[in-house]
Write an enzyme that holds these catalytic residues in place. Structure first.
Site, mmCIF file in Angstrom:
data_model
loop_
_atom_site.group_PDB
_atom_site.id
_atom_site.type_symbol
_atom_site.label_atom_id
_atom_site.label_comp_id
_atom_site.label_asym_id
_atom_site.label_seq_id
_atom_site.Cartn_x
_atom_site.Cartn_y
_atom_site.Cartn_z
ATOM 1 C CG PHE A 12 -1.716 -1.311 1.587
ATOM 2 C CD1 PHE A 12 -2.531 -1.736 0.324
ATOM 3 C CD2 PHE A 12 -1.530 -1.987 2.463
ATOM 4 C CE1 PHE A 12 -3.013 -3.034 0.507
ATOM 5 C CE2 PHE A 12 -2.141 -3.316 2.604
ATOM 6 C CZ PHE A 12 -2.927 -3.770 1.522
ATOM 7 N N GLY A 35 -0.241 -8.891 -3.570
ATOM 8 C CA GLY A 35 -1.661 -9.130 -3.678
ATOM 9 C C GLY A 35 -2.566 -8.720 -4.948
ATOM 10 C CE LYS A 55 -12.104 -16.457 -9.867
ATOM 11 N NZ LYS A 55 -11.751 -17.939 -9.345
ATOM 12 C CD GLN A 76 -5.006 -4.725 -8.144
ATOM 13 O OE1 GLN A 76 -5.234 -5.043 -9.256
ATOM 14 N NE2 GLN A 76 -4.169 -4.059 -7.560
ATOM 15 C CD GLU A 100 -1.726 3.923 -6.044
ATOM 16 O OE1 GLU A 100 -1.222 4.792 -4.975
ATOM 17 O OE2 GLU A 100 -1.191 3.598 -7.075
#
Ligand code: FES
Ligand code: FES
Lengths: 178, 769
Positions: B274, B501, B665, B670, B736
């Site tokens: 992040f 991720g 998917k 996200q 983001e």
């Protein structure tokens, strides 16, 4: 000290301060159990002791001698996954995967709790023999397992899919878009 | 951002006389812009079995022979000097191998700063443990290495440290009058002025002029930062959790005065980043200690250590002033404000970016300034700037709509610009109105009651709100990819990228398979190791575009090599690279699909087991020629308890325009992940900073409240899936955009439910009572 982990007996001489989590990760290299906070706030370290879920970071290893402990490694292996592990993949119940072993172990323990009728903060009938795991029940009962990637929807879907009685095939993926 | 400036410079060098709009607009779109054989399929994560089985190995889990453990002590004052330092008891404690302080730490160069130095991955440029000076409360002041973690932590607690504290700049409000504009905002001008926006707002028929405040936030990746480091002679290996393996390599090489080739950084799995997983003090300290004890060392930060020794999003105070004409268009748009930064980092928290691109107006005043505080370096956190800038701007737009008696979606439609309103560039791919249309339909926005406090269910007040999401398209320069094509028809694609991720191993294999004309099962994507071709950082939602451009460049080289290798005995004989396309595990003549030869056949005939092609991506010229952004519309329904003030989000629709989606998917995950982090931003998250001592008061996951399962409703995400004709594969990164607009959508829904405007995040119960 003697421990029974994933059905195997192991002996280790340990500092009495060693947590069950550090025993698993640092001494036995069972690193599937994760450390996210080391203070009982995130659930990443969830393991099953005699089928009940606990935070391994809050447990001293010395207290858990001779008690059957199941970690993610004992639930299923890459080539022979537990149905819940498969459902997590199918429903994208993770992103980075760091909270995932804890979520899965927690879900296994949670389903057993509900089966025994253990109520939660959102249970209406406190006297029932077992609890119907509604969407709210699942979310409440899994709230001790944090996920910062935000895989919450997939996690709950995966648990629902794994609970669904047969067919054992992968549930259809929700049509997401377009 | 020097990286962005570098990219701009690289483009200017290529085409020195070029005017914006005159260069890569001529470049044809990626030929794969509409390819949907592998791209667009909802493939499950290829590393899923590893992750669910607990077999994905993270940085703190690498077993090494002779490994010893480190623990840190953190300063208890924000500014001053260490006056008394007594390490005797710690040194005598059982198992202790080393107590390192500024007195005995090796002399090291300050780490090169991220965004300022092209080698830099460090979030702060301060020297690490080189003197007695203290610059923030939480700065590491001592490190203990011992045989076990328990011994190291116990010994660290035995060190006696007294400080001579000095007056520190800790109060944002006290510092505000001295706010000054930074030199630039990530390569963009600090101030944009078009016409006289103050006068236009003052004279407008409808006016909104408000102050919004946002607090500090922490990333709270569930994996705390950790390194496992080992020296072999003068060569250093770092098992890291990082978003930038190559920049970490160059940073550590600079700190230790060794060649970059002597440092190897491995980071195959990162347990969430992040923006926070850059180089912090612990990297330098662990490597220094490992050298001193001549053993491999693991330094895993405690959760408190993550809060105190690595930074988060900084706080802001923002003003948005809007002046509208009767027809609903803007006469003036002002977005200004102040952020808190430090003297030793470059992270301006670019809250003023969204207003530069979102709405048409006759005049603009967009500017941001900063105050320097004595705190841990603030850093990039998911949509730095845009996440909280959209809170202010999109709340103000909602206020304006209310003032004008207009539906907020309709108001935004009227404000839609034809070109980028401040740069004048053409949009590469906008389609925001379409995202609103589809989102509104999905959500049922037309059934919303615009009157606040009009819907009620018992004690619960029900409200609905909407806000725009926006985040730039970035592609980082300097990425290189290698393709190893094997005679068995399998390809390994290599680039030192990152998986935190996003689904890197899966999605990048998909796009490479599409590019190579191979089934996805026959493509492996290798990443996360500085020994691989140079990767770009995973930040700014840039990684997928950066990889796609590098893989495309490497594939072009591969095609040339294959044609040369195929020779005259091939059905492809005499064809030029531009005349063939990759298909069905080989190359085919574009104009005659029967003229094909498989890779396996070409390689076998040439007697080669493998063909290797490597190339660098071209500089990101597209971002100079166009205004490139992703957009979206966030729709929220929630309930506020009239008695307790508790807010529960019950329904969400996010509708996005983010170019083409590679894997629905992982993409849905996200988007949802961003939205969920936005729910935390809106309702619960705040890093509490004690302005008397500079100490973070809630450095734990028990006291810093990230959303938990019960806070998260089912989140519906949809997307336009319209390829951007100017990006590789038509894609935009999507890590983001999800968080942007969420704070405002929630605040606007809270207003619709209660009639209360909350202009200071988070929207806690007390603000609604
Ligand atoms: S590591 Fe045990 S609860 Fe977080
Ligand atoms: S998957 Fe990353 S924290 Fe849950």
């Amino acid at each position: 000290m003697r421990f029974i982990i994933n059905g195997q007996s192991v002996e280790r001489a340990l500092d009495a301060r060693t947590s069950l989590l550090d025993l698993l990760r640092d001494h036995l290299h069972l690193t599937g159990t994760k450390k996210g906070c080391n203070q009982g706030a995130c659930g990443a370290c969830t393991v099953l002791v005699e089928g009940e879920r606990i935070n391994a970071c809050l447990a001293l290893a010395v207290q858990y001698q001779e008690r059957p402990i199941t970690t993610i490694e004992g639930l299923g292996e890459e080539v022979a996954l537990h149905p819940l592990q498969r459902a997590f993949i199918e429903h994208d119940g993770f992103q980075c995967g760091y909270c995932t072993p804890g979520q899965i172990c927690s879900a296994v323990g949670m389903m057993a709790e509900a089966g025994r009728g253990v109520p939660s903060a959102v249970t209406a009938d406190l006297d029932g023999d077992s609890v119907d795991l509604t969407h709210d029940e699942l979310r409440e009962r899994m709230s001790g397992n944090l996920c910062r990637c935000g895989a919450h929807n997939g996690i709950i879907e995966a648990i629902q899919a794994a609970m669904a009685p047969a067919p054992a095939q992968a549930a259809p993926v929700k049509e997401d878009a377009r | 951002m020097s990286l962005i400036r570098d990219a701009i410079d690289a483009v200017r060098r290529l085409v020195p006389e070029a005017l914006p709009g005159a260069l890569p607009s001529e470049a044809p779109p990626d030929p794969l812009i509409d390819a949907r054989r592998v791209i667009g399929t909802p493939l499950s994560r290829v590393d899923g079995p590893l992750k669910v089985a607990g077999k994905a190995r993270f940085a703190a889990e690498v077993p090494l022979d002779g490994l010893v453990y480190a623990a840190l002590r953190y300063s208890a004052v924000a500014r001053g000097r260490i006056a008394v330092l007594d390490t005797a008891a710690a040194e005598a404690a059982p198992g202790v191998l080393l107590v390192m302080t500024h007195r005995n730490a090796p002399r090291l160069s300050p780490p090169p700063l991220m965004m300022a130095d092209p080698r830099g991955a460090a979030a702060s440029s301060l020297p690490v443990m080189q003197d007695a000076t203290i610059r923030w409360n939480g700065e590491p002041v001592a490190l203990v290495v011992a045989a076990t973690q328990e011994q190291a932590e116990h010994a660290a607690s035995l060190i006696r440290i007294d400080y001579e504290a000095e007056a520190a700049a800790l109060s944002f409000d006290a510092a505000k009058p001295h706010a000054a504009p930074p030199g630039d905002i990530l390569g963009e001008p600090t101030t944009i002025k078009v016409g006289d926006a103050e006068a236009a707002v003052a004279g407008a028929a409808f006016r909104v002029d408000r102050i919004y405040r946002t607090p500090r936030h922490n990333h709270c990746a569930i994996e705390p930062h950790a390194v496992t480091v080992a020296w072999e002679g003068d060569s250093l290996t770092i098992h890291d959790a990082t978003q930038m393996v190559h920049l970490t390599r160059s940073t550590m090489a600079a700190v230790f005065g060794i060649a970059e080739e002597q440092v190897r950084v491995l980071s195959p799995f990162v347990g969430g980043g992040f923006g926070n997983k850059a180089v912090w003090n612990h990297h330098v300290l662990a490597a220094a200690a490992a050298r001193m004890v001549n053993r491999p060392v693991r330094l895993a930060l405690s959760r408190e250590g993550v809060f105190r020794a690595t930074g988060g999003r900084t706080l802001t105070e923002q003003r948005v002033a809007l002046g509208a004409k009767a027809d609903g268009t803007l006469a003036g748009l002002i977005h200004s404000g102040v952020t808190g930064i430090t003297s030793h980092n470059q992270c301006p928290e670019q809250f003023s970016f969204p207003a530069r691109h979102l709405y048409a107006a006759d005049s603009f005043l967009i500017t941001q300034s900063a105050v320097e505080l004595d705190m841990v370096a603030n850093t990039f956190m998911r949509a730095p700037g845009e996440s909280i800038g959209t809170f202010a701007l999109e709340s103000a737009i909602d206020e304006l709509a209310e003032t004008m008696g207009l539906d907020p979606v309709e108001l935004r439609r009227r404000l839609e610009p034809e070109r980028d309103p401040t740069s004048g560039l053409a949009f590469s791919s906008r389609h925001l109105v379409e995202a609103y249309r589809r989102g509104a339909e999905r959500f049922g926005w037309d059934r919303r009651n615009p009157t606040p406090r009009a819907r009620r269910d018992g004690d619960w007040l029900i409200g609905q709100g909407v806000a725009t999401a926006t985040y730039p398209y970035y592609r980082m320069p300097g990425g290189e990819a290698r393709i190893r094509l094997r005679a068995d028809g399998h390809a390994v694609v290599q680039m030192a990228a990152h998986e935190m991720g996003m689904g890197t191993a899966t999605v990048q294999a998909q796009q490479a398979a599409e590019r190579l004309g191979l089934p996805v099962e026959r493509v492996t994507f290798e990443y996360g190791d500085s020994a691989l071709p140079r990767g770009t950082l995973a930040g700014g939602s840039s990684q997928s575009a950066s990889i796609a451009a590098a893989v495309a460049a490497a594939q072009a080289v591969l095609v040339e090599q294959l044609l040369r290798l195929a020779g005259n005995d091939s059905p492809l004989a005499g064809l030029k690279p531009a005349e063939v396309e990759a298909r069905d595990g080989g190359l085919c003549y574009r104009d005659d699909p029967r003229r094909c030869e498989s890779y396996a056949s070409i390689l076998r005939r040439a007697g080669q087991d493998e063909l290797v092609a490597e190339a660098a991506a071209p500089p990101p010229a597209e971002t100079q020629a166009y205004s490139m952004h992703s957009y979206g519309a966030q729709f929220c329904e929630l309930r506020v308890n009239a008695v307790t003030g508790e807010t529960r989000v019950t329904r969400w629709v996010g509708s996005f325009n983010t170019g083409r989606i590679l894997n629905p998917k992982t993409a849905a995950s996200q988007f949802r992940g961003g939205i969920i982090m936005g729910l935390g931003l809106a309702l619960t998250e705040e890093t509490l900073f004690d302005e008397r001592t500079g100490r973070i008061m809630n450095p734990s996951l028990a006291d810093y409240h990230v959303p938990v399962h019960l806070d998260v409703p089912e989140i519906d995400v949809i997307w336009n899936d319209i390829p951007d004709p100017h990006s590789p594969l038509g894609l935009h990164g999507i890590g983001e955009i999800g968080i942007t607009g969420v704070g405002a959508a929630v605040a606007n829904a809270v207003h619709n439910a209660t009639g209360i405007r909350v202009r200071e995040l988070p929207i806690t119960l007390d603000k609604l009572l």
